[in-house]
Design a protein around this motif. Structure first.
Motif, PDB file in Angstrom:
ATOM      1  N   ILE A 206       0.863  -1.180   0.000  1.00 31.82           N
ATOM      2  CA  ILE A 206       0.000   0.000   0.000  1.00 31.82           C
ATOM      3  C   ILE A 206       0.901   1.233   0.000  1.00 31.82           C
ATOM      4  N   ILE A 207       0.798   2.034  -1.038  1.00 31.88           N
ATOM      5  CA  ILE A 207       1.609   3.241  -1.159  1.00 31.88           C
ATOM      6  C   ILE A 207       0.691   4.447  -0.978  1.00 31.88           C
ATOM      7  N   VAL A 208       0.857   5.157   0.122  1.00 29.18           N
ATOM      8  CA  VAL A 208       0.029   6.319   0.425  1.00 29.18           C
ATOM      9  C   VAL A 208       0.513   7.521  -0.380  1.00 29.18           C
ATOM     10  N   GLU A 209      -0.414   8.209  -1.026  1.00 30.17           N
ATOM     11  CA  GLU A 209      -0.072   9.389  -1.818  1.00 30.17           C
ATOM     12  C   GLU A 209      -0.533  10.684  -1.150  1.00 30.17           C
ATOM     13  N   ASN A 210      -1.740  10.667  -0.575  1.00 30.43           N
ATOM     14  CA  ASN A 210      -2.277  11.860   0.086  1.00 30.43           C
ATOM     15  C   ASN A 210      -3.079  11.449   1.315  1.00 30.43           C
ATOM     16  N   PHE A 211      -3.017  12.289   2.358  1.00 27.43           N
ATOM     17  CA  PHE A 211      -3.694  12.010   3.616  1.00 27.43           C
ATOM     18  C   PHE A 211      -4.460  13.270   4.000  1.00 27.43           C
ATOM     19  N   TYR A 212      -5.753  13.321   3.639  1.00 27.46           N
ATOM     20  CA  TYR A 212      -6.553  14.532   3.799  1.00 27.46           C
ATOM     21  C   TYR A 212      -7.477  14.446   5.027  1.00 27.46           C
ATOM     22  N   TYR A 213      -7.918  15.612   5.470  1.00 31.46           N
ATOM     23  CA  TYR A 213      -8.942  15.670   6.514  1.00 31.46           C
ATOM     24  C   TYR A 213     -10.030  16.653   6.093  1.00 31.46           C
ATOM     25  N   PHE A 214     -11.296  16.220   6.270  1.00 28.93           N
ATOM     26  CA  PHE A 214     -12.442  17.075   5.989  1.00 28.93           C
ATOM     27  C   PHE A 214     -13.340  17.122   7.225  1.00 28.93           C
ATOM     28  N   VAL A 249       5.305   7.319   8.718  1.00 35.61           N
ATOM     29  CA  VAL A 249       5.308   5.932   9.200  1.00 35.61           C
ATOM     30  C   VAL A 249       4.148   5.680  10.143  1.00 35.61           C
ATOM     31  N   LEU A 250       3.892   6.607  11.059  1.00 33.25           N
ATOM     32  CA  LEU A 250       2.806   6.440  12.014  1.00 33.25           C
ATOM     33  C   LEU A 250       1.449   6.453  11.314  1.00 33.25           C
ATOM     34  N   MET A 251       1.302   7.286  10.303  1.00 32.24           N
ATOM     35  CA  MET A 251       0.045   7.323   9.556  1.00 32.24           C
ATOM     36  C   MET A 251      -0.171   6.021   8.788  1.00 32.24           C
ATOM     37  N   GLU A 252       0.900   5.447   8.252  1.00 34.26           N
ATOM     38  CA  GLU A 252       0.790   4.159   7.573  1.00 34.26           C
ATOM     39  C   GLU A 252       0.415   3.051   8.550  1.00 34.26           C
ATOM     40  N   ARG A 253       0.985   3.115   9.763  1.00 39.72           N
ATOM     41  CA  ARG A 253       0.626   2.133  10.790  1.00 39.72           C
ATOM     42  C   ARG A 253      -0.816   2.322  11.245  1.00 39.72           C
ATOM     43  N   TYR A 254      -1.279   3.547  11.241  1.00 47.27           N
ATOM     44  CA  TYR A 254      -2.676   3.859  11.567  1.00 47.27           C
ATOM     45  C   TYR A 254      -3.613   3.134  10.597  1.00 47.27           C
ATOM     46  N   LEU A 255      -3.269   3.133   9.324  1.00 47.78           N
ATOM     47  CA  LEU A 255      -4.077   2.443   8.320  1.00 47.78           C
ATOM     48  C   LEU A 255      -3.980   0.929   8.482  1.00 47.78           C
ATOM     49  N   GLU A 257      -3.532  -0.769  11.156  1.00 48.14           N
ATOM     50  CA  GLU A 257      -4.330  -1.165  12.317  1.00 48.14           C
ATOM     51  C   GLU A 257      -5.805  -1.286  11.964  1.00 48.14           C
ATOM     52  N   ARG A 258      -6.218  -0.564  10.939  1.00 46.75           N
ATOM     53  CA  ARG A 258      -7.615  -0.575  10.508  1.00 46.75           C
ATOM     54  C   ARG A 258      -7.869  -1.528   9.339  1.00 46.75           C
ATOM     55  N   GLY A 259      -6.884  -2.338   9.013  1.00 49.82           N
ATOM     56  CA  GLY A 259      -7.078  -3.382   8.009  1.00 49.82           C
ATOM     57  C   GLY A 259      -6.577  -3.073   6.628  1.00 49.82           C
ATOM     58  N   VAL A 260      -5.974  -1.904   6.441  1.00 52.23           N
ATOM     59  CA  VAL A 260      -5.401  -1.568   5.130  1.00 52.23           C
ATOM     60  C   VAL A 260      -3.983  -2.122   5.120  1.00 52.23           C
ATOM     61  N   THR A 261      -3.880  -3.401   4.836  1.00 47.10           N
ATOM     62  CA  THR A 261      -2.647  -4.158   5.010  1.00 47.10           C
ATOM     63  C   THR A 261      -2.150  -4.742   3.691  1.00 47.10           C
ATOM     64  N   GLN A 262      -1.078  -5.518   3.804  1.00 46.09           N
ATOM     65  CA  GLN A 262      -0.524  -6.187   2.635  1.00 46.09           C
ATOM     66  C   GLN A 262      -1.535  -7.167   2.041  1.00 46.09           C
ATOM     67  N   ALA A 263      -2.323  -7.820   2.893  1.00 48.67           N
ATOM     68  CA  ALA A 263      -3.336  -8.752   2.398  1.00 48.67           C
ATOM     69  C   ALA A 263      -4.342  -8.037   1.503  1.00 48.67           C
ATOM     70  N   LEU A 264      -4.726  -6.825   1.876  1.00 48.41           N
ATOM     71  CA  LEU A 264      -5.645  -6.046   1.049  1.00 48.41           C
ATOM     72  C   LEU A 264      -4.969  -5.629  -0.253  1.00 48.41           C
ATOM     73  N   ALA A 265      -3.679  -5.291  -0.177  1.00 46.63           N
ATOM     74  CA  ALA A 265      -2.936  -4.879  -1.373  1.00 46.63           C
ATOM     75  C   ALA A 265      -2.837  -6.004  -2.390  1.00 46.63           C
ATOM     76  N   VAL A 266      -2.803  -7.239  -1.929  1.00 50.18           N
ATOM     77  CA  VAL A 266      -2.764  -8.395  -2.834  1.00 50.18           C
ATOM     78  C   VAL A 266      -4.164  -8.723  -3.338  1.00 50.18           C
ATOM     79  N   PHE A 267      -5.147  -8.588  -2.462  1.00 45.36           N
ATOM     80  CA  PHE A 267      -6.522  -8.916  -2.824  1.00 45.36           C
ATOM     81  C   PHE A 267      -7.072  -8.021  -3.924  1.00 45.36           C
TER      82      PHE A 267
END
Length: 293
Positions: A206-214, A249-255, A257-267
């Motif tokens: 999972i490669i994060v490009e943008n991390f927005y807040y609304f 790094v912490l924001m990636e770990r935040y994701l 923890e919520r299931g946005v993992t390597q398994a999802l990246a393969v799926f």
């Protein structure tokens, strides 16, 4: 691993048994619906196929219809044959069986969503099969990258006929087609707005490009033109790559923890390929039924 069926679709039928990649060159590429601010040029001649109707002007209408129906039936049979020889990837079966996400896949729609609850949060991950059409075939077979800048591309042409097709077949059968799959991730909390993360699933990562807040969670979805337009006037945050590395790094770990993992990246790319084949078969059948009516 992506299947290679769409190269087989656009190739001459003498080569269709090589195997099937997520590149149907005969389809017009359209921008992913997940990208709110993406820009796409107007249709140009390079995306269209020139044809002449003069040869059909004297042909009976029924004759043209029958030929088209026969061709559509042939394509359906070809797709069914390929589907019969393929098995559902283990990554898809394992993810659907063990993931906390619920799959939302509406027939006839390009977008697919994964939705789950995490405490008081609602997490939605959306991806689109339009990314398959947008992928450029040349990206897979870049001659400069394969041969190197100092190698004469004409060298060894004598063996091209005997070894070229075999090498291409092995390349396709290897199967690791690097088709990037864009993800739109939304983490919402009641009365607290939403985080909107734009990412890419590629090569099992999972490669994060943008991390927005609304502050208004509706802005993160942009389901209507008015909402999407309003979101453009809001400062959502800096580019992800400009943030402090520890914060990234912490924001990636935040994701994670919520299931946005390597398994999802393969799926995602594996399921996207299954979805694309299903929608293509349905399209062939719908067009055939329309012509027959």
């Amino acid at each position: 691993m992506m299947s290679l069926r769409t190269v087989a679709r656009s190739a001459p039928r003498t080569f269709t048994r090589l195997s099937s990649t997520a590149l149907r060159s005969s389809r017009v590429a359209q921008p992913s619906s997940l990208l709110k601010s993406s820009w796409a040029p107007l249709r140009s001649s390079q995306f269209t196929s020139a044809f002449s109707t003069s040869q059909f002007r004297q042909a009976p209408e029924a004759e043209v219809d029958e030929a088209l129906i026969a061709k559509l039936e042939n394509e359906l049979e070809f797709e069914n044959e390929m589907k019969a020889t393929e098995q559902t990837p283990a990554s898809v079966l394992d993810f659907l069986a063990n993931s906390p996400f619920k799959l939302k896949d509406e027939p006839g729609k390009e977008d697919v969503s994964l939705v789950r609850k995490f405490g008081n949060e609602t997490i939605t991950v959306t991806f689109s099969i339009s990314d398959l059409a947008n992928f450029e075939p040349d990206d897979m077979f870049n001659e400069d990258e394969v041969l190197g800048d100092d190698v004469d591309p004409t060298e060894g042409k004598r063996s091209e006929q005997s070894e070229g097709e075999e090498g291409l077949d092995e390349e396709l059968e290897g199967g690791d087609a690097p088709v990037p799959c864009r993800l739109n991730i939304v983490v919402e909390k009641p009365d607290k707005g939403a985080l909107n993360i734009e990412a890419v699933a590629q090569d099992g990562q999972i490669i994060v490009e943008n991390f927005y807040y609304f502050k208004d969670g509706r802005m993160a979805h942009g389901k209507t033109a008015d909402v999407a337009h309003a979101a453009q006037d809001i400062y959502p945050g800096p580019p992800f790559g400009s943030l402090d590395e520890d914060l990234q790094v912490l924001m990636e770990r935040y994701l994670e923890e919520r299931g946005v993992t390597q398994a999802l990246a393969v799926f995602v790319p594996d399921y996207m390929d299954i979805k694309e084949q299903r929608e293509y078969q349905a399209w062939l059948k719908d067009v055939k039924d329309f012509v027959e009516a």
